[in-house]
Write a protein that holds these residues in place. Structure first.
Motif, PDB file in Angstrom:
ATOM      1  N   ILE A   7      12.593   5.547  -6.138  1.00 20.40           N
ATOM      2  CA  ILE A   7      12.219   5.725  -4.733  1.00 20.40           C
ATOM      3  C   ILE A   7      11.248   6.890  -4.593  1.00 20.40           C
ATOM      4  O   ILE A   7      10.242   6.801  -3.879  1.00 20.40           O
ATOM      5  CB  ILE A   7      13.474   5.937  -3.861  1.00 20.40           C
ATOM      6  CG1 ILE A   7      14.238   4.626  -3.723  1.00 20.40           C
ATOM      7  CG2 ILE A   7      13.103   6.480  -2.484  1.00 20.40           C
ATOM      8  CD1 ILE A   7      15.593   4.775  -3.054  1.00 20.40           C
ATOM      9  N   ALA A   8      11.531   7.988  -5.273  1.00 16.42           N
ATOM     10  CA  ALA A   8      10.646   9.151  -5.199  1.00 16.42           C
ATOM     11  C   ALA A   8       9.254   8.805  -5.716  1.00 16.42           C
ATOM     12  O   ALA A   8       8.237   9.192  -5.121  1.00 16.42           O
ATOM     13  CB  ALA A   8      11.238  10.314  -5.989  1.00 16.42           C
ATOM     14  N   GLU A   9       9.193   8.064  -6.808  1.00 19.29           N
ATOM     15  CA  GLU A   9       7.896   7.670  -7.360  1.00 19.29           C
ATOM     16  C   GLU A   9       7.155   6.747  -6.392  1.00 19.29           C
ATOM     17  O   GLU A   9       5.945   6.878  -6.181  1.00 19.29           O
ATOM     18  CB  GLU A   9       8.079   6.994  -8.717  1.00 19.29           C
ATOM     19  CG  GLU A   9       6.796   6.500  -9.343  1.00 19.29           C
ATOM     20  CD  GLU A   9       5.777   7.606  -9.577  1.00 19.29           C
ATOM     21  OE1 GLU A   9       4.558   7.304  -9.512  1.00 19.29           O
ATOM     22  OE2 GLU A   9       6.169   8.764  -9.814  1.00 19.29           O
ATOM     23  N   LEU A  10       7.872   5.798  -5.804  1.00 18.87           N
ATOM     24  CA  LEU A  10       7.240   4.891  -4.837  1.00 18.87           C
ATOM     25  C   LEU A  10       6.744   5.648  -3.608  1.00 18.87           C
ATOM     26  O   LEU A  10       5.668   5.333  -3.078  1.00 18.87           O
ATOM     27  CB  LEU A  10       8.225   3.793  -4.432  1.00 18.87           C
ATOM     28  CG  LEU A  10       8.528   2.750  -5.505  1.00 18.87           C
ATOM     29  CD1 LEU A  10       9.646   1.835  -5.051  1.00 18.87           C
ATOM     30  CD2 LEU A  10       7.284   1.952  -5.853  1.00 18.87           C
ATOM     31  N   GLN A  11       7.483   6.658  -3.169  1.00 24.11           N
ATOM     32  CA  GLN A  11       7.024   7.465  -2.039  1.00 24.11           C
ATOM     33  C   GLN A  11       5.772   8.245  -2.397  1.00 24.11           C
ATOM     34  O   GLN A  11       4.863   8.375  -1.578  1.00 24.11           O
ATOM     35  CB  GLN A  11       8.130   8.410  -1.572  1.00 24.11           C
ATOM     36  CG  GLN A  11       9.242   7.692  -0.837  1.00 24.11           C
ATOM     37  CD  GLN A  11      10.384   8.603  -0.474  1.00 24.11           C
ATOM     38  OE1 GLN A  11      10.614   9.627  -1.112  1.00 24.11           O
ATOM     39  NE2 GLN A  11      11.149   8.214   0.535  1.00 24.11           N
ATOM     40  N   ARG A  12       5.698   8.765  -3.619  1.00 24.78           N
ATOM     41  CA  ARG A  12       4.483   9.466  -4.062  1.00 24.78           C
ATOM     42  C   ARG A  12       3.298   8.510  -4.101  1.00 24.78           C
ATOM     43  O   ARG A  12       2.189   8.847  -3.673  1.00 24.78           O
ATOM     44  CB  ARG A  12       4.706  10.105  -5.432  1.00 24.78           C
ATOM     45  CG  ARG A  12       5.499  11.386  -5.381  1.00 24.78           C
ATOM     46  CD  ARG A  12       5.454  12.122  -6.711  1.00 24.78           C
ATOM     47  NE  ARG A  12       6.174  11.424  -7.768  1.00 24.78           N
ATOM     48  CZ  ARG A  12       7.460  11.556  -8.017  1.00 24.78           C
ATOM     49  NH1 ARG A  12       8.195  12.353  -7.297  1.00 24.78           N
ATOM     50  NH2 ARG A  12       8.034  10.895  -9.003  1.00 24.78           N
ATOM     51  N   GLN A  13       3.526   7.303  -4.602  1.00 21.59           N
ATOM     52  CA  GLN A  13       2.453   6.316  -4.643  1.00 21.59           C
ATOM     53  C   GLN A  13       1.990   5.946  -3.244  1.00 21.59           C
ATOM     54  O   GLN A  13       0.791   5.814  -2.990  1.00 21.59           O
ATOM     55  CB  GLN A  13       2.912   5.062  -5.382  1.00 21.59           C
ATOM     56  CG  GLN A  13       3.076   5.244  -6.874  1.00 21.59           C
ATOM     57  CD  GLN A  13       3.630   3.987  -7.532  1.00 21.59           C
ATOM     58  OE1 GLN A  13       3.836   2.964  -6.893  1.00 21.59           O
ATOM     59  NE2 GLN A  13       3.877   4.069  -8.836  1.00 21.59           N
ATOM     60  N   LEU A  14       2.931   5.776  -2.331  1.00 19.74           N
ATOM     61  CA  LEU A  14       2.593   5.461  -0.946  1.00 19.74           C
ATOM     62  C   LEU A  14       1.784   6.589  -0.309  1.00 19.74           C
ATOM     63  O   LEU A  14       0.799   6.331   0.388  1.00 19.74           O
ATOM     64  CB  LEU A  14       3.862   5.202  -0.132  1.00 19.74           C
ATOM     65  CG  LEU A  14       3.657   4.877   1.341  1.00 19.74           C
ATOM     66  CD1 LEU A  14       2.871   3.572   1.484  1.00 19.74           C
ATOM     67  CD2 LEU A  14       4.982   4.764   2.049  1.00 19.74           C
ATOM     68  N   ALA A  15       2.175   7.811  -0.565  1.00 21.37           N
ATOM     69  CA  ALA A  15       1.437   8.946  -0.016  1.00 21.37           C
ATOM     70  C   ALA A  15       0.018   8.968  -0.560  1.00 21.37           C
ATOM     71  O   ALA A  15      -0.945   9.232   0.181  1.00 21.37           O
ATOM     72  CB  ALA A  15       2.156  10.251  -0.345  1.00 21.37           C
ATOM     73  N   ARG A  16      -0.130   8.697  -1.866  1.00 23.31           N
ATOM     74  CA  ARG A  16      -1.481   8.651  -2.449  1.00 23.31           C
ATOM     75  C   ARG A  16      -2.309   7.544  -1.827  1.00 23.31           C
ATOM     76  O   ARG A  16      -3.486   7.720  -1.521  1.00 23.31           O
ATOM     77  CB  ARG A  16      -1.394   8.460  -3.963  1.00 23.31           C
ATOM     78  CG  ARG A  16      -1.324   9.774  -4.712  1.00 23.31           C
ATOM     79  CD  ARG A  16      -1.427   9.555  -6.220  1.00 23.31           C
ATOM     80  NE  ARG A  16      -0.075   9.764  -6.730  1.00 23.31           N
ATOM     81  CZ  ARG A  16       0.613   8.931  -7.480  1.00 23.31           C
ATOM     82  NH1 ARG A  16       0.081   7.803  -7.866  1.00 23.31           N
ATOM     83  NH2 ARG A  16       1.833   9.215  -7.872  1.00 23.31           N
ATOM     84  N   LEU A  17      -1.698   6.364  -1.644  1.00 25.45           N
ATOM     85  CA  LEU A  17      -2.422   5.242  -1.031  1.00 25.45           C
ATOM     86  C   LEU A  17      -2.824   5.568   0.406  1.00 25.45           C
ATOM     87  O   LEU A  17      -3.954   5.269   0.817  1.00 25.45           O
ATOM     88  CB  LEU A  17      -1.566   3.977  -1.054  1.00 25.45           C
ATOM     89  CG  LEU A  17      -1.455   3.276  -2.397  1.00 25.45           C
ATOM     90  CD1 LEU A  17      -0.449   2.143  -2.310  1.00 25.45           C
ATOM     91  CD2 LEU A  17      -2.802   2.735  -2.820  1.00 25.45           C
ATOM     92  N   ASN A  18      -1.907   6.147   1.163  1.00 23.09           N
ATOM     93  CA  ASN A  18      -2.232   6.515   2.542  1.00 23.09           C
ATOM     94  C   ASN A  18      -3.343   7.550   2.590  1.00 23.09           C
ATOM     95  O   ASN A  18      -4.173   7.535   3.490  1.00 23.09           O
ATOM     96  CB  ASN A  18      -0.991   7.042   3.265  1.00 23.09           C
ATOM     97  CG  ASN A  18      -0.044   5.929   3.636  1.00 23.09           C
ATOM     98  OD1 ASN A  18      -0.445   4.771   3.734  1.00 23.09           O
ATOM     99  ND2 ASN A  18       1.214   6.265   3.830  1.00 23.09           N
ATOM    100  N   LYS A  19      -3.349   8.432   1.617  1.00 20.94           N
ATOM    101  CA  LYS A  19      -4.376   9.475   1.579  1.00 20.94           C
ATOM    102  C   LYS A  19      -5.752   8.874   1.286  1.00 20.94           C
ATOM    103  O   LYS A  19      -6.753   9.285   1.859  1.00 20.94           O
ATOM    104  CB  LYS A  19      -3.999  10.493   0.504  1.00 20.94           C
ATOM    105  CG  LYS A  19      -4.732  11.786   0.583  1.00 20.94           C
ATOM    106  CD  LYS A  19      -4.160  12.741  -0.462  1.00 20.94           C
ATOM    107  CE  LYS A  19      -4.563  14.147  -0.173  1.00 20.94           C
ATOM    108  NZ  LYS A  19      -4.033  15.073  -1.164  1.00 20.94           N
TER     109      LYS A  19
END
Length: 147
Positions: A45-57
C-alpha cells in the motif's frame, strides 16, 4: 494405593494439556503467517501510494487542500511547516494571540499549529501566506488598525 479416580483424572488432564499445546502451536504459526502477510500488504500500500503521488505530480491534478490557483490559473501549492511558523512569529516579535489576530484565528490555534498538533485548512494556509510576506512594522500597523 492411590485412588483410581484420581489417577484417571490426572491422566485426562495431562492428555488434554498436551492436545491443547499442539493446537495452540498451530494457531501461533498461523498468527505469525498472518502478521507477515499484513506487513507485506502495508508495504505494498505504501509503495502504491508513492507511485500515485508521483503520477499525480507528473500529470497534474485538480487543486486539493493546500493548493490554490493564482491569477494566471496555475496551481500554487501551499506548504506548511510548524517550525517556519514559529520562527516567523518570533521574527515579528508577536505573541501567539497577536499573530492569530493577523491570521484570523485564535492564539491557541497558532500554538497547536506550531506544536504540530493540528494543521491549517486551505483558507487558513492562504491567510498564513499573506501574513508570511509582511515585516514587523507592517504587522504592528495591521494590529493597530484591527484594535
Amino acid at each position: 494405593m492411590a485412588n483410581i479416580s484420581q489417577i484417571f483424572k490426572s491422566e485426562i488432564s495431562r492428555v488434554a494439556r498436551k492436545e491443547v499445546r499442539q493446537e495452540i502451536e498451530g494457531l501461533r504459526k498461523a498468527s505469525t503467517q498472518h502478521r507477515g502477510a499484513i506487513a507485506a500488504l502495508r508495504r505494498e500500500i505504501a509503495e502504491l501510494q508513492r507511485q500515485l503521488a508521483r503520477l499525480n505530480k507528473t500529470t497534474g491534478k485538480a487543486p486539493s487542500q493546500g493548493e490554490q490557483e493564482d491569477d494566471t490559473g496555475q496551481q500554487v501549492a501551499r506548504r506548511f511547516s510548524p517550525t517556519r511558523l514559529a520562527s516567523h512569529r518570533a521574527k515579528l516579535g508577536l505573541s501567539a494571540a497577536l499573530y492569530g489576530q493577523l491570521v484570523g484565528v485564535s492564539g491557541q490555534t497558532i500554538f497547536h499549529w506550531e506544536q504540530g498538533k493540528a494543521r491549517p485548512r486551505a483558507a487558513q494556509l492562504e491567510a498564513l501566506a499573506a501574513v508570511r510576506g509582511i515585516g514587523k512594522r507592517e504587522a504592528e500597523e495591521r494590529l493597530a488598525k484591527a484594535a
